[in-house]
Design a protein around this motif. Structure first.
Motif, PDB file in Angstrom:
ATOM      1  N   ILE A  46       0.890  -1.244   0.153  1.00  0.00           N
ATOM      2  CA  ILE A  46      -0.171   0.053  -0.120  1.00  0.00           C
ATOM      3  C   ILE A  46       0.730   1.152   0.017  1.00  0.00           C
ATOM      4  N   ARG A  47       2.023   1.240   0.773  1.00  0.00           N
ATOM      5  CA  ARG A  47       2.729   2.370   0.611  1.00  0.00           C
ATOM      6  C   ARG A  47       3.732   2.502  -0.592  1.00  0.00           C
ATOM      7  N   GLU A  48       4.036   1.580  -1.322  1.00  0.00           N
ATOM      8  CA  GLU A  48       4.468   1.573  -2.697  1.00  0.00           C
ATOM      9  C   GLU A  48       3.803   1.640  -3.690  1.00  0.00           C
ATOM     10  N   GLN A  49       2.661   1.280  -3.652  1.00  0.00           N
ATOM     11  CA  GLN A  49       1.570   1.476  -4.809  1.00  0.00           C
ATOM     12  C   GLN A  49       0.513   2.165  -4.667  1.00  0.00           C
ATOM     13  N   GLY A  50       0.013   2.404  -3.365  1.00  0.00           N
ATOM     14  CA  GLY A  50      -1.012   3.064  -3.226  1.00  0.00           C
ATOM     15  C   GLY A  50      -2.192   2.245  -2.966  1.00  0.00           C
ATOM     16  N   ARG A  51      -3.152   2.792  -2.222  1.00  0.00           N
ATOM     17  CA  ARG A  51      -4.444   1.898  -1.669  1.00  0.00           C
ATOM     18  C   ARG A  51      -5.266   1.627  -3.009  1.00  0.00           C
ATOM     19  N   ASP A  52      -5.202   2.872  -4.014  1.00  0.00           N
ATOM     20  CA  ASP A  52      -6.008   2.259  -5.021  1.00  0.00           C
ATOM     21  C   ASP A  52      -5.916   1.011  -5.769  1.00  0.00           C
ATOM     22  N   LYS A  53      -4.508   0.952  -6.037  1.00  0.00           N
ATOM     23  CA  LYS A  53      -3.943   0.058  -6.940  1.00  0.00           C
ATOM     24  C   LYS A  53      -4.331  -1.197  -6.138  1.00  0.00           C
ATOM     25  N   ILE A  54      -4.088  -1.344  -4.843  1.00  0.00           N
ATOM     26  CA  ILE A  54      -4.306  -2.751  -4.041  1.00  0.00           C
ATOM     27  C   ILE A  54      -5.851  -2.946  -4.391  1.00  0.00           C
ATOM     28  N   GLU A  55      -6.959  -1.882  -4.101  1.00  0.00           N
ATOM     29  CA  GLU A  55      -8.051  -2.128  -4.095  1.00  0.00           C
ATOM     30  C   GLU A  55      -8.681  -2.478  -5.559  1.00  0.00           C
ATOM     31  N   GLU A  56      -7.974  -2.105  -6.449  1.00  0.00           N
ATOM     32  CA  GLU A  56      -8.194  -2.554  -7.811  1.00  0.00           C
ATOM     33  C   GLU A  56      -8.227  -4.026  -7.935  1.00  0.00           C
ATOM     34  N   LYS A  57      -6.953  -4.505  -7.502  1.00  0.00           N
ATOM     35  CA  LYS A  57      -6.526  -5.771  -7.745  1.00  0.00           C
ATOM     36  C   LYS A  57      -7.257  -6.773  -6.478  1.00  0.00           C
ATOM     37  N   TYR A  58      -7.502  -6.446  -5.445  1.00  0.00           N
ATOM     38  CA  TYR A  58      -8.124  -7.587  -4.716  1.00  0.00           C
ATOM     39  C   TYR A  58      -9.267  -6.916  -3.806  1.00  0.00           C
ATOM     40  N   GLY A  59      -9.750  -5.613  -4.209  1.00  0.00           N
ATOM     41  CA  GLY A  59     -11.065  -5.390  -3.575  1.00  0.00           C
ATOM     42  C   GLY A  59     -12.037  -6.092  -3.001  1.00  0.00           C
ATOM     43  N   ASN A  60     -12.512  -6.991  -3.849  1.00  0.00           N
ATOM     44  CA  ASN A  60     -13.418  -8.113  -3.269  1.00  0.00           C
ATOM     45  C   ASN A  60     -12.853  -8.726  -2.173  1.00  0.00           C
ATOM     46  N   LEU A  61     -11.631  -9.192  -2.352  1.00  0.00           N
ATOM     47  CA  LEU A  61     -11.065 -10.064  -1.172  1.00  0.00           C
ATOM     48  C   LEU A  61     -10.928  -9.300   0.117  1.00  0.00           C
ATOM     49  N   PHE A  62     -10.817  -8.048   0.111  1.00  0.00           N
ATOM     50  CA  PHE A  62     -10.534  -7.175   1.367  1.00  0.00           C
ATOM     51  C   PHE A  62     -11.866  -7.176   1.842  1.00  0.00           C
ATOM     52  N   ARG A  63     -13.069  -6.964   1.054  1.00  0.00           N
ATOM     53  CA  ARG A  63     -14.424  -6.611   1.425  1.00  0.00           C
ATOM     54  C   ARG A  63     -14.711  -7.955   1.961  1.00  0.00           C
ATOM     55  N   MET A  64     -14.638  -9.127   1.496  1.00  0.00           N
ATOM     56  CA  MET A  64     -14.979 -10.345   2.121  1.00  0.00           C
ATOM     57  C   MET A  64     -14.243 -10.475   3.545  1.00  0.00           C
ATOM     58  N   TYR A  65     -13.028 -10.296   3.595  1.00  0.00           N
ATOM     59  CA  TYR A  65     -12.427 -10.383   4.701  1.00  0.00           C
ATOM     60  C   TYR A  65     -13.027  -9.545   5.980  1.00  0.00           C
ATOM     61  N   ASP A  66     -13.416  -8.175   5.464  1.00  0.00           N
ATOM     62  CA  ASP A  66     -14.107  -7.231   6.451  1.00  0.00           C
ATOM     63  C   ASP A  66     -15.462  -7.911   6.829  1.00  0.00           C
ATOM     64  N   LYS A  67     -16.076  -8.642   5.872  1.00  0.00           N
ATOM     65  CA  LYS A  67     -17.451  -9.166   6.140  1.00  0.00           C
ATOM     66  C   LYS A  67     -17.293 -10.289   7.150  1.00  0.00           C
ATOM     67  N   ILE A  68     -16.407 -11.189   6.790  1.00  0.00           N
ATOM     68  CA  ILE A  68     -16.276 -12.198   7.908  1.00  0.00           C
ATOM     69  C   ILE A  68     -15.899 -12.017   9.217  1.00  0.00           C
ATOM     70  N   ASN A  69     -14.709 -11.066   9.393  1.00  0.00           N
ATOM     71  CA  ASN A  69     -14.120 -10.804  10.655  1.00  0.00           C
ATOM     72  C   ASN A  69     -14.418  -9.394  11.011  1.00  0.00           C
ATOM     73  N   GLY A  70     -14.865  -8.465  10.200  1.00  0.00           N
ATOM     74  CA  GLY A  70     -15.248  -7.203  10.836  1.00  0.00           C
ATOM     75  C   GLY A  70     -14.077  -6.263  10.941  1.00  0.00           C
ATOM     76  N   VAL A  71     -13.104  -6.613  10.027  1.00  0.00           N
ATOM     77  CA  VAL A  71     -11.733  -5.946  10.154  1.00  0.00           C
ATOM     78  C   VAL A  71     -11.233  -5.515   9.109  1.00  0.00           C
ATOM     79  N   ASP A  72     -10.622  -4.360   9.075  1.00  0.00           N
ATOM     80  CA  ASP A  72     -10.194  -3.694   7.737  1.00  0.00           C
ATOM     81  C   ASP A  72      -8.731  -3.911   7.472  1.00  0.00           C
ATOM     82  N   ALA A  73      -8.480  -4.730   6.487  1.00  0.00           N
ATOM     83  CA  ALA A  73      -7.287  -5.297   6.250  1.00  0.00           C
ATOM     84  C   ALA A  73      -6.250  -4.217   5.269  1.00  0.00           C
ATOM     85  N   TYR A  74      -6.798  -3.255   4.914  1.00  0.00           N
ATOM     86  CA  TYR A  74      -6.066  -2.123   4.374  1.00  0.00           C
ATOM     87  C   TYR A  74      -5.081  -1.524   5.574  1.00  0.00           C
ATOM     88  N   LYS A  75      -5.786  -1.599   6.958  1.00  0.00           N
ATOM     89  CA  LYS A  75      -5.230  -0.952   8.136  1.00  0.00           C
ATOM     90  C   LYS A  75      -4.487  -2.050   8.961  1.00  0.00           C
TER      91      LYS A  75
END
Lengths: 636, 248
Positions: free
Chosen positions: A361-390
């Motif tokens: 995230i530091r090197e590429q920016g959050r947007d780039k990571i979100e474009e690549k894996y956005g749905n996975l981060f959302r899924m992780y948040d849904k199941i665990n209630g945790v923001d994996a960007y942070k």
């Protein structure tokens, strides 16, 4: 001795030689031949659709309410193909070599080469069907890297590659339904295989809505029923995934191979409680940008973000500097288990490791990571209630893919003539460990490009075979056996649910025939599984009737899992070496790497069923390497 | 936590169903909604009662098998979420929760919460595909497709066929499901050739199956677990009218 019937010729010519000399059936005669395809995942749907396009009559079965829901949908990361679009040195040969090496030299050269060769046409086919693979801004197809390779050959559709390929195959199947060439039987479960004169001639299926037991006759039967990783109960698989079709075929004479070779996927969500039903997979593609670490200090109670950089152990980068976080799955999973067992695990049950995106995230920016894996981060948040960007994701290895399955020859035919096994249901291409993104590939290639040549080659000999109907005594016998088992389940006066036995078996297998095994653990497991089976036969409790009854469905599946679990232990016990996903603790180097034994174990184990609680009989298919040199598999 | 459930129980397609009350305690907030039902079913087995039947499979939100009305909302209180991805932390201790099947004329109930969604298969059979038989495909990079076009086609193709759109629509319309398929295929150059026949055939099939007309309330988009946009319905209408106008 069993014969894989590998065609003659140089490795690169074998498949072409086969196609040039395989027997054909003229279009008028194809209409006279019926084929049953069980399973509608990528292998089943693609095979059924392609055979129907050729003019055969196909009956397609699945237990789900629609063909589209088969578990192929859950594959996230991608599908491999040696297109070399990245101009980074890829080729059919290199893909073949990566796959053979990834499988720890326990697969057939000819099969693996064919897999790599057919990968090119698969991408073309999928794009023609409308599969929306990721593209670059110039409009050309994009690729990414997956574990165990150093080129970018993975095609992907966000984190839903399996779903999108599945929709392509499903739509091809629906097109043939509308053309009248395929009849679908959804909410149907195959409960037995019918043999006549030693050949597969039909199945007994249960209509899961009405409870009716049906007989279906055909000239050939194809099992594309997926893997049996659900034997562990907690796994990345769907709740309905089961081994019943292949296991019942096994009990009718089809051999099983590589049975204990089960891949534990390194990036899954860890277990957090006793009522959990599923260990959700997070795509391996995350390892392109995520770094895996645990605290250096055992028993560190701090939350991951509070642990400073110098107190983190990036153990994959440390142990395998060349491949690092993209080391193959078996190695990554074992390395995680090693750290967790050493007390360095994180999370509430101390059973997980960190997958950290802060650097990316530091090197590429959050947007780039979100474009690549956005749905996975959302899924992780849904199941665990945790923001994996942070904060880092917590991940853990979980039972995932079965390299083992029904033994098949080069034609994908089992030891029963006329019975074919495709996709994860067979054992053939991945050796002792599957590389990421080769699973979607294999199921598609088996269904679109291989079986549609090899099944007609078999059927050409069946045109003059005697006509059989479902009144044949073999159908009556098979149906009676199925009814007897269902009645027994419904009439048992026990007190424990099917899930209870399933969970007990799963835990036992995780402990004793899981990521690592020993002679002692396996011998214990065999005794314990036999006693669990006895208890199942008497203490099971099923409520409800013979109509819609998910408990009755589970009972049959768990019964088969119990027998299969025992065979897994026999297979792991007999193979006194460590190879790929099969790690026998007795056979390792001082620094914990697997020690393969090519002198004594360079063969495929093919097991024959001999009866309940009786030792199965081992048959050996020697593995002959004409092209590659067997080496120690190193990713260091 | 403890919940008071009111669950729809129905024996067969043709029988009359009704709401039955259950009290479930010992629920952890980490459980998924379906794991909570597993817990209840395990207890029903112990009591010798028939379990509550519901469809489910992957339990990771992608197969589209699960789906129920929870307190009157398809897939429950969250947006962009399937029932299997709904966790008990979204509920409060002591709450009463109503659980019913997805209801529509075209989705008959089989038993309890299980429904028959084969009408969706029939809609796809009527034209929701590109006619490319195995072996016919050209080299995959021979037709470049703009990044944005592929992404837009993907957004439509992401539909998992769960039926929440139908269940939530007051007309039980399948417009969102059907239009997502039409958009997916018409956006791609491979799918353009058959677009006129496809849209006419699929729209007619929706009517044949007993789905209602689009109600224009946009409720479907709100409940769609894949957040499929209602703009696809606009595209479907445009394509349909174009096909009729240009029909020879």
């Amino acid at each position: 001795m069993i014969d894989a019937k590998i065609p003659a010729g140089d490795l690169a010519d074998k498949w072409n030689n086969y196609k040039d000399s395989s027997k054909l059936i003229n279009p008028a005669n194809r209409k006279k031949l019926d084929i049953i395809v069980v399973g509608t995942g990528l292998a089943g749907s693609s095979c059924a659709a392609t055979l129907a396009e050729q003019g055969y009559n196909v009956k397609s079965f699945c237990f789900q309410d629609s063909a589209r829901r088969a578990h192929s949908v859950a594959a996230q990361g991608g599908v491999n193909a040696a297109k070399n679009y990245k101009n980074d040195g890829d080729s059919v040969y290199r893909m073949f070599y990566d796959t053979i090496k990834g499988g720890d030299f326990r697969s057939r050269e000819a099969n693996v080469y064919r897999l790599a060769e057919c990968s090119l046409a698969l991408i073309d086919q999928a794009v023609a069907q409308g599969v929306p693979f990721a593209r670059e801004y110039g409009g050309y197809l994009n690729n990414r890297s997956f574990g165990g390779v150093q080129v970018s050959r993975t095609f992907y559709a966000r984190g839903q590659t399996g779903q999108q390929l599945m929709i392509g195959a499903y739509q091809a199947l629906m097109r043939q339904v509308s053309a009248g060439k395929v009849k679908t039987y959804t909410r149907h479960e195959m409960l037995d295989l019918v043999l006549i004169d030693g050949k597969a001639r039909g199945i007994i299926a249960r209509n899961l809505e009405t409870g009716e037991i049906e007989r279906h006759v055909a000239n050939a039967v194809v099992l594309a029923t997926g893997g049996y990783g659900k034997v562990y109960y907690l796994s990345t698989l769907a709740m309905g995934c089961n081994s019943s079709a292949i296991w019942r075929a096994h009990k009718k004479g089809a051999f099983m191979s590589g049975v204990s070779w089960i891949q534990f996927h390194p990036t899954c969500l860890p277990q957090i409680g006793e009522t959990q039903s599923k260990l959700t997979l997070m795509s391996e593609s995350l390892r392109n940008d995520g770094r895996i670490w645990v605290p250096k200090k055992a028993g560190d109670e701090r939350v991951p973000n509070d642990i400073p950089e110098e107190e983190r152990d990036y153990y994959l980068e440390r142990r395998y500097p060349t491949f690092g976080n993209l080391s193959p799955r078996d190695i990554s999973s074992r390395a995680a288990k090693e750290r967790i067992d050493a007390g360095c695990g994180v999370g509430p049950m101390k059973n997980a490791v960190c997958l950290d995106f802060s650097k990316a995230i530091r090197e590429q920016g959050r947007d780039k990571i979100e474009e690549k894996y956005g749905n996975l981060f959302r899924m992780y948040d849904k199941i665990n209630g945790v923001d994996a960007y942070k904060e880092p994701m917590l991940i853990s290895p979980a039972a995932h893919f079965t390299m083992g399955g029904l033994w098949v020859d080069y034609d994908l035919m089992t030891t029963i003539p006329g019975l074919f096994a495709l996709g994860e249901a067979n054992f053939s291409d991945h050796g002792a460990n599957r590389l990421g993104a080769n699973s979607l590939l294999q199921s598609c290639v088996d269904g679109y490009f291989i079986a549609p040549y090899t099944i007609p080659n078999y059927l050409s000999g069946e045109l003059k075979a005697e006509k059989v109907t479902t009144d044949h005594p073999a159908f009556i016998d098979a149906e009676n056996n199925v009814r007897e088992q269902l009645n027994r389940f419904l009439n048992l006066k026990g007190h424990l649910s099917a899930d209870h036995f399933h969970k007990t078996l799963g835990k036992l297998l995780y402990d004793k025939c899981g990521l690592s095994r020993t002679r002692k653990s396996l011998e214990e497991a065999i005794v314990e599984i036999r006693s669990l089976k006895k208890s199942f036969d008497h203490e099971l409790k099923i409520t409800g009737d013979e109509g819609v009854n998910s408990e009755l469905e589970k009972a049959g599946r768990v019964s088969d899992f119990l027998e299969l679990g025992e065979l897994m232990c026999h297979d792991a016990l007999q193979r006194e070496e460590s190879c790929g996903a099969h790690f026998r603790e007795e056979y390792q180097t001082p620094d914990g790497e697997a020690v393969r034994n090519d002198k004594d174990f360079c063969y495929v184990s093919a097991w024959e069923w001999k009866g309940e609680a009786v030792e199965p009989e081992l048959h050996k298919e020697p593995l002959v390497f004409e092209t590659v040199k067997l080496t120690v598999r190193s990713y260091k | 936590m403890k919940l008071y459930l009111k669950v729809w129980r129905q024996e067969h397609r043709d029988s009359k169903g009704g709401m039955i009350s259950y009290e479930v305690d010992g629920i952890s907030e980490h459980m998924s909604f379906l794991e909570m039902l597993d817990l209840l079913n395990e207890r029903l087995i112990q009591k010798g009662e028939r379990v509550i039947e519901f469809d489910h499979d992957c339990r990771e939100g992608i197969c589209g098998a699960c789906g129920m009305m929870i307190n009157g909302r398809a897939h429950g209180p969250l947006t962009g979420t399937t029932t299997c991805q709904l966790h008990m932390r979204s509920f409060n201790d002591g709450e009463t929760v109503y659980i019913e099947p997805f209801r529509a004329t075209a989705f008959p109930v089989l038993r309890d919460l299980k429904i028959d969604r084969s009408a969706f298969d029939h809609i796809i059979q009527s034209g929701g595909y590109i006619s490319a038989s195995t072996g016919q495909a050209p080299e995959s990079n021979s037709i470049p497709i703009a990044h944005e076009v592929t992404e837009a086609a993907f957004d439509a193709a992401a539909c998992i066929g769960c039926g929440a759109c139908v269940a939530t629509c007051k007309n039980s319309s399948a417009a969102l499901f059907t239009s997502a398929k039409i958009s997916h295929l018409v956006l791609l150059p491979q799918g353009k050739l058959e677009s006129a026949d496809r849209v006419v055939s699929m729209v007619n099939q929706m009517d044949t199956e007993g789905f209602g007309h689009c109600s224009n309330t946009e409720a479907c988009e709100v409940e769609c677990p894949q957040e499929i946009s209602v703009l696809h319905i606009g595209r479907m209408n445009y394509e349909y009218n174009k096909a009729l106008a240009l029909r020879k």
